[in-house]
Write an enzyme that holds these catalytic residues in place. Sequence first.
Site, short mmCIF file in Angstrom:
data_model
loop_
_atom_site.label_atom_id
_atom_site.label_comp_id
_atom_site.label_asym_id
_atom_site.label_seq_id
_atom_site.Cartn_x
_atom_site.Cartn_y
_atom_site.Cartn_z
N ASN A 109 -28.86 20.98 20.74
CA ASN A 109 -29.46 19.95 21.57
C ASN A 109 -29.69 20.41 23.00
O ASN A 109 -30.79 20.81 23.36
CB ASN A 109 -28.55 18.71 21.54
CG ASN A 109 -29.12 17.53 22.30
OD1 ASN A 109 -30.29 17.53 22.66
ND2 ASN A 109 -28.30 16.54 22.57
N CYS A 110 -28.68 20.38 23.86
CA CYS A 110 -28.87 20.65 25.28
C CYS A 110 -27.74 21.54 25.79
O CYS A 110 -26.75 21.75 25.10
CB CYS A 110 -28.94 19.35 26.07
SG CYS A 110 -27.56 18.23 25.74
N MET A 142 -25.58 17.79 31.18
CA MET A 142 -26.66 18.55 30.59
C MET A 142 -27.98 17.79 30.81
O MET A 142 -27.97 16.65 31.25
CB MET A 142 -26.38 18.81 29.11
CG MET A 142 -25.25 19.83 28.92
SD MET A 142 -24.65 19.99 27.23
CE MET A 142 -23.44 18.67 27.18
N CYS A 178 -29.88 16.15 29.13
CA CYS A 178 -30.01 14.85 28.47
C CYS A 178 -28.97 13.85 28.97
O CYS A 178 -28.77 12.81 28.36
CB CYS A 178 -29.86 15.03 26.96
SG CYS A 178 -28.34 15.89 26.48
N SER A 238 -25.79 14.07 28.96
CA SER A 238 -24.49 14.09 28.28
C SER A 238 -23.56 15.05 29.02
O SER A 238 -24.00 16.02 29.63
CB SER A 238 -24.66 14.53 26.82
OG SER A 238 -25.18 15.84 26.73
N ASN A 249 -24.38 21.20 23.67
CA ASN A 249 -24.16 20.06 22.79
C ASN A 249 -24.80 20.32 21.43
O ASN A 249 -25.95 20.74 21.36
CB ASN A 249 -24.75 18.78 23.40
CG ASN A 249 -24.57 17.56 22.53
OD1 ASN A 249 -25.42 17.24 21.71
ND2 ASN A 249 -23.46 16.88 22.69
N TYR A 267 -20.97 9.12 23.91
CA TYR A 267 -22.14 9.39 24.74
C TYR A 267 -22.95 8.13 24.96
O TYR A 267 -23.54 7.58 24.03
CB TYR A 267 -22.97 10.48 24.02
CG TYR A 267 -24.31 10.80 24.59
CD1 TYR A 267 -24.58 10.72 25.95
CD2 TYR A 267 -25.34 11.23 23.76
CE1 TYR A 267 -25.82 11.05 26.47
CE2 TYR A 267 -26.59 11.58 24.26
CZ TYR A 267 -26.82 11.48 25.62
OH TYR A 267 -28.05 11.82 26.11
N GLU A 279 -33.72 5.91 25.24
CA GLU A 279 -34.32 4.63 25.59
C GLU A 279 -35.14 4.05 24.43
O GLU A 279 -35.10 2.86 24.16
CB GLU A 279 -35.22 4.80 26.82
CG GLU A 279 -34.46 4.99 28.13
CD GLU A 279 -34.05 6.45 28.35
OE1 GLU A 279 -34.38 7.28 27.49
OE2 GLU A 279 -33.43 6.75 29.38
N GLY A 339 -38.91 -7.27 35.70
CA GLY A 339 -38.56 -6.35 36.76
C GLY A 339 -38.61 -4.90 36.34
O GLY A 339 -38.17 -4.02 37.07
#
Length: 708
Positions: A171-172, A389, A391, A393, A412, A546, A551, A686
């Site tokens: 991953n990262c 990292m 992301c 995490s 990760n 985590y 999103e 908002g």
Amino acid sequence: MKVIKRDGTTCDFDRSKIVNAIKKANDAVDPEDRATDEQIDCIADEIASRHRVRLLVEDIQDMVEEKLMELQKFQLMKAYILYRYERALVRKANTTDESILTLIRNTNKDVMEENSNKNAHTAATQRDLIAGEVSKDLTRRILLPEYLSKAHDEGAIHFHDADYFIQPIFNCCLVNIQDMLDNGTVMNGKLIESPKSFQVACTVVTQIIASVASGQYGGQSVNMAHLGKYLRRSKDKYTRQCEEMFGDTITQEAKDKFVNMRVKDELKSGVQTIQYQINTLMTTNGQSPFVTLFLWLDDNDPYIEENAMIIEEILNQRYQGIKNEVGVYVTPAFPKLIYVLDENNCLKGGRFDYLTKLAVKCSSKRLYPDYISAKKMRENYQGNVFSPMGCRSFLAPWKDENGNYKFEGRFNQGVVSVNLPQIGILSKGDESKFWEIFEERMQLCFDALMVRHNALCGVTSDVSPVHWQYGAIARLDKGEKIDKYLYGGYSTISLGYIGLYECTLLVKGCSHTTPEGEKFALKVMQAMRDHCDQWKKETNIGFALYGTPAESLCYRFARIDKERFGTIKDVTDKGYYTNSYHVDVREHIDAFSKFKFESQFQKISSGGAISYIEIPNMRNNLTALADVVKFIYDNIQYAEFNTKSDYCQVCGYDGEIMINDDNEWECPICHNKDQRKMNVTRRTCGYLGENFWNVGKTKEIKARVLHL
């Protein structure tokens, strides 16, 4: 009634498909073993009468088998099972044709809008996205056990990054930039020696960033403090040149002025190289590198003065922005900036307070940097301060064989997330039932995470030499396995979670900001953390809890649950779930209270957490924004601002963008109507950020990040 097909898509329930399937099985058995037309119709009608909002196709087939067993049509049931098996073999064939064609036609909105650093219209990016569709298909049909694929399709869990899962990559990471700069590295088979100047060091860093991004699928972070040494090397070089050129013919003051002028010029050029290279380089993934620059002034750093100069230049250039295609300065998506607040710059009389004031000014205009409190981080991570990292995490503290803490050069392994609101829906307000289902879901997450881990076991260093052989992570021999870095907590593997607010509302009938809700929410958080700690103890793998895993996942989980369970007030009716532990955007809570409240969850969610607040346009009220920054230092580990203001990326206009007579958003200055080049505040909630037309092309603004 909607039916969820094996590829995750939905279709209307069609009873004729049940009838036809049983009749085909009928043809394969003797007449005395067959079901009558009346019996077949009864089976189809009974399934249709369930009136469920959402059914998996496998569940329908299981119901058919149960009904055939009740009729004691055992031979027919066997024939039907065989028919299902034969159909399963057919499904093992490639099923990606339509999804790939939608990418080529630019109609696959979910994939096209998923990443801000990917332009899905370009051929280079489409190659990566097409490969991703193949990977997701193979992952769903072959690589994942069927029960985990089913759990993913039902929205019980989310198996992240399936579009890269067929490749042996992670991953990262936190790039070990110090090792690569000090000891040299190799890229594309070419030796890159330790730089002799700041400008060259900046160029090498950008090449490392691009190379690292091409060998993984997540973000990366680079600690800019390692460049201070090279700025001093440049200063020493100019000092020697000045002495050689002028000797005693000019005053020392003139020499210093000359040297400082050359150093500042190289400093500006070097930082500009980093900023523009990151935004113009394209990795082999067809995207800009997802990179974060970590800005921290450590009092124990021998190059702290040089690093203060570097941070100042980075913030100045970020405040200015980067010109777009028509020459207007805009905010680049990358690199992300993380500014660390410490005793020397927390706006309490420290010698580097001037940098924090500059960071606040930058935040008021460009949204970045994010802020980390060194004070709170030391409390949560055994006295250490380090970057998340790319992301967002975080790693857990880890010591090498000499007992020294090490963070850079670690990574990760991957993420699996749990849908907390769905557990709340299924429990129907019964807390004991909630915990029963919760334990089942934790087991699903563990199993899925172990699939991710096992996919990396046995991988050799040759898959990404820049990571494993030339210093970004390690310096292994060619052909050497990476397994030792998968254990002992050197790397993490993450349990993500979505919707703590909605989960609390469903089980306790109140928000997690109320005393009763807060107690329950903390209990859920601690239970997830305890599972991670227990898994780590049992497996010697660095499991971590985590927050804010994705999103877009807030929308996916909510969409699935609405289709399956219908509209539930304050839960599925919003179209999104609140990300991780965050306070729901509709709750009336001031910025200070929100940060203070969410800080307690960050401590538990040590594998990754960030909190947001929305603020009005603060360019003319920097004092108020500085007060929030001071509050961050004492109260919360990791925080970010979002500013409520419209913004046109074409002409730079930052006033209110309105709907024109044709019911379209239009910039009143340059009359831009392209939504991809315009940020429009979603005034109903908002929301600030990039907005998109919905699939139906109606004038609906679809906010992607409703997790504030």
